[in-house]
Design a protein around this motif. Structure first.
Motif, PDB file in Angstrom:
ATOM      1  N   LEU A   1       0.836  -1.232  -0.124  1.00  0.00           N
ATOM      2  CA  LEU A   1      -0.106  -0.153  -0.061  1.00  0.00           C
ATOM      3  C   LEU A   1       0.987   1.195   0.088  1.00  0.00           C
ATOM      4  CD1 LEU A   1      -2.738  -1.051   2.492  1.00  0.00           C
ATOM      5  CD2 LEU A   1      -2.972  -0.979   0.026  1.00  0.00           C
ATOM      6  N   ARG A   2       2.063   1.126   0.652  1.00  0.00           N
ATOM      7  CA  ARG A   2       2.788   2.354   0.835  1.00  0.00           C
ATOM      8  C   ARG A   2       3.393   2.796  -0.777  1.00  0.00           C
ATOM      9  NH1 ARG A   2       7.707   3.186   5.063  1.00  0.00           N
ATOM     10  NH2 ARG A   2       8.060   5.392   4.952  1.00  0.00           N
ATOM     11  N   ALA A   3       3.785   1.808  -1.411  1.00  0.00           N
ATOM     12  CA  ALA A   3       4.557   1.782  -2.512  1.00  0.00           C
ATOM     13  C   ALA A   3       3.223   2.648  -3.762  1.00  0.00           C
ATOM     14  CB  ALA A   3       4.647   0.529  -3.535  1.00  0.00           C
ATOM     15  N   ASP A   4       1.990   1.966  -3.609  1.00  0.00           N
ATOM     16  CA  ASP A   4       0.830   2.896  -4.403  1.00  0.00           C
ATOM     17  C   ASP A   4       0.633   4.085  -3.914  1.00  0.00           C
ATOM     18  OD1 ASP A   4       0.500   0.228  -5.889  1.00  0.00           O
ATOM     19  OD2 ASP A   4      -0.861  -0.468  -4.306  1.00  0.00           O
ATOM     20  N   LEU A   5       0.795   4.474  -2.759  1.00  0.00           N
ATOM     21  CA  LEU A   5       0.447   5.776  -2.134  1.00  0.00           C
ATOM     22  C   LEU A   5       1.589   6.622  -2.604  1.00  0.00           C
ATOM     23  CD1 LEU A   5      -1.027   4.672   1.222  1.00  0.00           C
ATOM     24  CD2 LEU A   5      -2.412   5.625  -0.664  1.00  0.00           C
ATOM     25  N   GLU A   6       2.767   6.264  -2.288  1.00  0.00           N
ATOM     26  CA  GLU A   6       3.844   7.287  -2.581  1.00  0.00           C
ATOM     27  C   GLU A   6       4.045   7.463  -3.956  1.00  0.00           C
ATOM     28  OE1 GLU A   6       7.042   5.363  -0.638  1.00  0.00           O
ATOM     29  OE2 GLU A   6       6.690   6.317   1.175  1.00  0.00           O
ATOM     30  N   ALA A   7       3.781   6.414  -4.785  1.00  0.00           N
ATOM     31  CA  ALA A   7       3.521   6.609  -6.476  1.00  0.00           C
ATOM     32  C   ALA A   7       2.643   7.457  -6.771  1.00  0.00           C
ATOM     33  CB  ALA A   7       3.173   5.342  -7.108  1.00  0.00           C
ATOM     34  N   ALA A   8       1.501   7.750  -5.772  1.00  0.00           N
ATOM     35  CA  ALA A   8       0.282   8.819  -6.054  1.00  0.00           C
ATOM     36  C   ALA A   8       0.720  10.091  -5.386  1.00  0.00           C
ATOM     37  CB  ALA A   8      -0.960   8.357  -5.532  1.00  0.00           C
ATOM     38  N   GLY A   9       1.929  10.204  -4.964  1.00  0.00           N
ATOM     39  CA  GLY A   9       2.470  11.677  -4.583  1.00  0.00           C
ATOM     40  C   GLY A   9       2.110  11.931  -2.912  1.00  0.00           C
ATOM     41  N   TYR A  10       1.857  10.807  -2.063  1.00  0.00           N
ATOM     42  CA  TYR A  10       1.741  10.959  -0.808  1.00  0.00           C
ATOM     43  C   TYR A  10       2.921  10.669  -0.032  1.00  0.00           C
ATOM     44  CZ  TYR A  10      -3.304  11.128  -1.766  1.00  0.00           C
ATOM     45  OH  TYR A  10      -4.448  11.265  -2.537  1.00  0.00           O
ATOM     46  N   ARG A  11       3.128  11.307   1.173  1.00  0.00           N
ATOM     47  CA  ARG A  11       4.125  10.876   1.940  1.00  0.00           C
ATOM     48  C   ARG A  11       3.375   9.994   3.060  1.00  0.00           C
ATOM     49  NH1 ARG A  11       7.645  15.587   4.512  1.00  0.00           N
ATOM     50  NH2 ARG A  11       5.691  15.978   5.225  1.00  0.00           N
ATOM     51  N   VAL A  12       4.066   8.721   3.488  1.00  0.00           N
ATOM     52  CA  VAL A  12       3.561   7.518   4.273  1.00  0.00           C
ATOM     53  C   VAL A  12       4.278   7.358   5.292  1.00  0.00           C
ATOM     54  CG1 VAL A  12       2.197   5.506   4.225  1.00  0.00           C
ATOM     55  CG2 VAL A  12       2.262   6.793   2.040  1.00  0.00           C
ATOM     56  N   ARG A  13       3.819   7.298   6.501  1.00  0.00           N
ATOM     57  CA  ARG A  13       4.444   6.895   7.857  1.00  0.00           C
ATOM     58  C   ARG A  13       3.711   5.457   8.142  1.00  0.00           C
ATOM     59  NH1 ARG A  13       7.273  11.600   9.825  1.00  0.00           N
ATOM     60  NH2 ARG A  13       6.417  13.542   8.736  1.00  0.00           N
ATOM     61  N   ILE A  14       4.482   4.517   8.657  1.00  0.00           N
ATOM     62  CA  ILE A  14       3.670   3.347   9.109  1.00  0.00           C
ATOM     63  C   ILE A  14       4.157   2.978  10.521  1.00  0.00           C
ATOM     64  CG2 ILE A  14       3.756   0.949   8.679  1.00  0.00           C
ATOM     65  CD1 ILE A  14       4.679   1.187   5.796  1.00  0.00           C
TER      66      ILE A  14
END
Length: 235
Positions: free
Chosen positions: A19-32
């Motif tokens: 999910l992080r890969a998809d979200l970051e590819a869409a331009g989001y910064r993701v913390r887990i």
């Protein structure tokens, strides 16, 4: 422009990475955050724009996280990822303050659409920077603030958005489907009408708690509206 910050509270490392890969590819910064403790700590310290919350965590439950985040007055949207596709559980989550939910396995495109929809609502409110008033009720959507006679109301993002929709068009009655489209224009599952009823019940309960009775009227077999006293608009 700084990319939106998302906090994903998820202990499944493989799913989180996908999910992080998809979200970051869409331009989001993701913390887990992989646990209840980490999720609560990061949510309070990192000021995310949106929280993605899994229900099954190693040191507790996502339900517990949801309750504690809302009690701490965190006002960002919370989107729950759940493996249970039951009306009872979804109603429970919405009642506790969740803004949305997705049933696993999560389709990346639907997840992106839901996230974008919630963030659009907040961005639009910030651009308007409006103030809506009605019989001692004051709502500032951009600041996510609502009060009655000076007493703050602790509303979830969806509850505040619902109240804002009604206050902007006093006298109009919104059907459940119309309100669902206002709240979730990106679409979604068939339980949206049920979600409208749950959020409306939560909103009315909070209004009654400050002695604000009868603000929202129900038109039988039609929907919901604000009673016909024109609110004053400022700003």
């Amino acid at each position: 422009m700084t990319p939106p910050d998302l906090l994903m509270i998820e202990d499944d490392a493989d799913l989180a990475a996908l999910l992080r890969a998809d979200l970051e590819a869409a331009g989001y910064r993701v913390r887990i955050a992989p646990s209840v403790i980490a999720g609560l700590t990061m949510a309070r310290a990192a000021f995310p724009n949106l929280v993605l919350l899994d229900l099954g965590l190693p040191d507790g439950t996502g339900r517990e996280v949801l309750v504690r985040l809302r009690r701490s007055s965190l006002t960002v949207p919370i989107l729950v990822l759940t493996g249970r596709d039951t009306v009872e559980q979804k109603v429970d989550l919405l009642t506790l303050g969740a803004d949305d939910y997705l049933v696993k396995p999560v389709h990346p495109q639907e997840l992106l659409a839901r996230i974008a929809g919630h963030l659009r609502h907040r961005a639009a409110a910030e651009l308007r920077d409006e103030v809506l008033t009605y019989r001692g009720l004051v709502v500032r959507p951009a600041r996510h603030q609502a009060s009655y006679q000076g007493q703050p109301l602790q509303l979830s993002p969806t509850e505040l958005r619902m109240l804002t929709v009604l206050l902007r068009q006093p006298g109009r009655v919104f059907s459940r489907d119309e309100m669902a489209r206002e709240l979730w224009p990106e679409g979604g599952n068939t339980l949206r009408s049920n979600a409208v009823d749950v959020h409306m019940a939560n909103l009315r309960k909070k209004l009654r708690a400050v002695q604000l009775h009868g603000l929202i009227r129900t038109v039988r077999q039609v929907g919901y509206g604000i009673r016909k006293v024109q609110p004053e608009r400022l700003g």
